[in-house]
Design a protein around this motif. Sequence first.
Motif, mmCIF file in Angstrom:
data_model
loop_
_atom_site.group_PDB
_atom_site.id
_atom_site.type_symbol
_atom_site.label_atom_id
_atom_site.label_comp_id
_atom_site.label_asym_id
_atom_site.label_seq_id
_atom_site.Cartn_x
_atom_site.Cartn_y
_atom_site.Cartn_z
ATOM 1 N N VAL A 29 2.169 -2.209 0.980
ATOM 2 C CA VAL A 29 0.830 -1.861 1.518
ATOM 3 C C VAL A 29 1.092 -0.362 1.720
ATOM 4 N N GLY A 30 0.100 0.390 1.265
ATOM 5 C CA GLY A 30 0.033 1.804 1.642
ATOM 6 C C GLY A 30 -1.419 2.425 1.659
ATOM 7 N N TRP A 31 -1.425 3.208 2.491
ATOM 8 C CA TRP A 31 -2.755 4.148 2.642
ATOM 9 C C TRP A 31 -2.764 5.243 2.022
ATOM 10 N N SER A 32 -3.592 5.789 0.947
ATOM 11 C CA SER A 32 -3.614 7.392 0.577
ATOM 12 C C SER A 32 -2.160 7.511 -0.237
ATOM 13 N N LEU A 33 -1.455 8.338 0.167
ATOM 14 C CA LEU A 33 -0.082 8.492 -0.392
ATOM 15 C C LEU A 33 0.816 7.459 -0.333
ATOM 16 N N GLY A 34 0.748 6.398 0.823
ATOM 17 C CA GLY A 34 1.612 5.471 0.812
ATOM 18 C C GLY A 34 1.439 4.438 -0.041
ATOM 19 N N GLY A 35 0.019 4.222 -0.656
ATOM 20 C CA GLY A 35 -0.191 3.412 -1.912
ATOM 21 C C GLY A 35 0.325 3.809 -2.952
ATOM 22 N N VAL A 36 0.498 5.162 -3.253
ATOM 23 C CA VAL A 36 0.956 5.594 -4.556
ATOM 24 C C VAL A 36 2.543 5.412 -4.436
ATOM 25 N N ILE A 37 3.233 5.612 -3.450
ATOM 26 C CA ILE A 37 4.794 5.281 -3.185
ATOM 27 C C ILE A 37 4.822 3.849 -3.299
ATOM 28 N N ALA A 38 3.920 2.898 -2.799
ATOM 29 C CA ALA A 38 4.248 1.492 -2.825
ATOM 30 C C ALA A 38 3.776 0.991 -4.240
ATOM 31 N N TRP A 39 3.118 1.571 -5.093
ATOM 32 C CA TRP A 39 2.930 1.354 -6.401
ATOM 33 C C TRP A 39 4.187 1.565 -7.224
ATOM 34 N N GLU A 40 4.823 2.739 -6.976
ATOM 35 C CA GLU A 40 5.994 3.263 -7.742
ATOM 36 C C GLU A 40 6.903 2.055 -7.515
ATOM 37 N N LEU A 41 7.058 1.954 -6.046
ATOM 38 C CA LEU A 41 8.473 0.920 -5.617
ATOM 39 C C LEU A 41 8.168 -0.365 -6.476
ATOM 40 N N ALA A 42 6.743 -0.778 -6.513
ATOM 41 C CA ALA A 42 6.690 -2.343 -6.965
ATOM 42 C C ALA A 42 6.926 -2.257 -8.665
ATOM 43 N N ALA A 43 6.628 -1.159 -9.069
ATOM 44 C CA ALA A 43 7.088 -1.126 -10.644
ATOM 45 C C ALA A 43 8.574 -1.055 -10.843
ATOM 46 N N PRO A 103 11.437 16.970 5.572
ATOM 47 C CA PRO A 103 10.648 15.986 5.008
ATOM 48 C C PRO A 103 10.861 16.238 3.647
ATOM 49 N N ASP A 104 10.309 15.156 2.775
ATOM 50 C CA ASP A 104 10.240 15.242 1.229
ATOM 51 C C ASP A 104 9.108 15.615 0.793
ATOM 52 N N ASP A 105 9.292 16.583 -0.243
ATOM 53 C CA ASP A 105 7.783 16.934 -0.833
ATOM 54 C C ASP A 105 7.695 16.476 -2.425
ATOM 55 N N SER A 106 8.307 15.581 -2.784
ATOM 56 C CA SER A 106 8.242 14.759 -3.908
ATOM 57 C C SER A 106 8.177 13.235 -3.931
ATOM 58 N N VAL A 107 7.258 12.678 -4.655
ATOM 59 C CA VAL A 107 6.992 11.101 -4.732
ATOM 60 C C VAL A 107 8.147 10.505 -5.321
ATOM 61 N N PRO A 108 8.633 11.177 -6.570
ATOM 62 C CA PRO A 108 9.775 10.456 -7.095
ATOM 63 C C PRO A 108 11.079 10.389 -6.219
ATOM 64 N N GLU A 109 11.396 11.360 -5.328
ATOM 65 C CA GLU A 109 12.376 11.514 -4.312
ATOM 66 C C GLU A 109 12.066 10.454 -3.289
ATOM 67 N N MET A 110 10.843 10.413 -2.797
ATOM 68 C CA MET A 110 10.610 9.494 -1.730
ATOM 69 C C MET A 110 10.880 7.932 -2.222
ATOM 70 N N THR A 111 10.399 7.409 -3.667
ATOM 71 C CA THR A 111 10.537 6.373 -4.113
ATOM 72 C C THR A 111 12.131 5.992 -4.325
ATOM 73 N N ARG A 112 12.722 6.780 -4.576
ATOM 74 C CA ARG A 112 14.034 6.833 -4.834
ATOM 75 C C ARG A 112 14.932 6.613 -3.513
ATOM 76 N N ARG A 113 14.652 7.046 -2.578
ATOM 77 C CA ARG A 113 15.481 6.746 -0.982
ATOM 78 C C ARG A 113 14.815 5.547 -0.769
ATOM 79 N N TYR A 114 13.612 5.167 -0.806
ATOM 80 C CA TYR A 114 12.919 4.009 -0.198
ATOM 81 C C TYR A 114 13.413 2.696 -1.022
ATOM 82 N N LEU A 115 13.343 2.930 -2.419
ATOM 83 C CA LEU A 115 14.263 1.761 -3.027
ATOM 84 C C LEU A 115 15.408 1.641 -2.572
ATOM 85 N N GLY A 116 16.272 2.401 -2.223
ATOM 86 C CA GLY A 116 17.411 2.045 -1.505
ATOM 87 C C GLY A 116 17.580 1.472 -0.508
ATOM 88 N N LEU A 117 16.438 1.320 0.366
ATOM 89 C CA LEU A 117 16.354 0.750 1.653
ATOM 90 C C LEU A 117 16.087 -0.772 1.778
#
Length: 243
Positions: A89-103, A63-77
């Motif tokens: 769309v995201g709930w809780s932590l998912g919303g935070v990652i969704a926001w970072e991806l959108a930016a 598992p990843d333990d960093s929002v920036p790392e998850m954002t980087r990986r998911y952006l590549g997908l």
Amino acid sequence: MDTSTTDARLLLPLAQRPGPLGSLLIHPAGGGLAQYLGVAGRLARHGSVHGIRADGLLAGEQPDDSVPEMTRRYLGLLGRLPHRPKLLVGWSLGGVIAWELAARLAADGPAPAVVLIDSFTDRETVSDSVRADLLAAIEQSVGTMGGSRDAERARATALAHISASAGHRTEARNTGPALLVTCAGPRREEQADRWRRLAGRLTVRHLECGHFEVFDPAHQPHLLGHLDEFLARLTTAAQETAP
């Protein structure tokens, strides 16, 4: 090994439908997508739906333990999607990652819309009660999935995500339309105010339930009602700007 190839297993097609809004669901803490079933069904009325689950849930994964790392990986997908997503769309932590991806998406194209389901710009501390509630929810969700190893992996992933959430402060600004759905709690007004400072066009709606009750049968219809209202505005705008 090409990490973009190995990460592809995290991107899951949930509905293939024609429509103006391609949507992407981002996992919450714990890493799964099962709680989004009703939301995915609503989104599918407007176009195709994909989801990103977390690493760490299957044998051999970490598992990843960093929002920036998850954002980087998911952006590549996102390049693997048939079209650039117009809604995240995201709930809780998912919303935070969704926001970072959108930016990040907005840096080189149209800003996608974002739906934040009881997400926070920061969680400097995670109380013992929240930690216990999350772990209990995760353990219950894997109780019928086949043994202690699944539960161990789910627990390790949840703990990694709790650490990621506690250590992250959202500072990115987004100019696209956004919906924040808040749950009852002492930080509700502060929660909304902090997102308003980062959002160009934020709609705020409320649910009179706790964070872990959002998808319960008694409360999900209210969540879907808020989502329907937001989607109606998005699809109207998409149709008006279509060539």
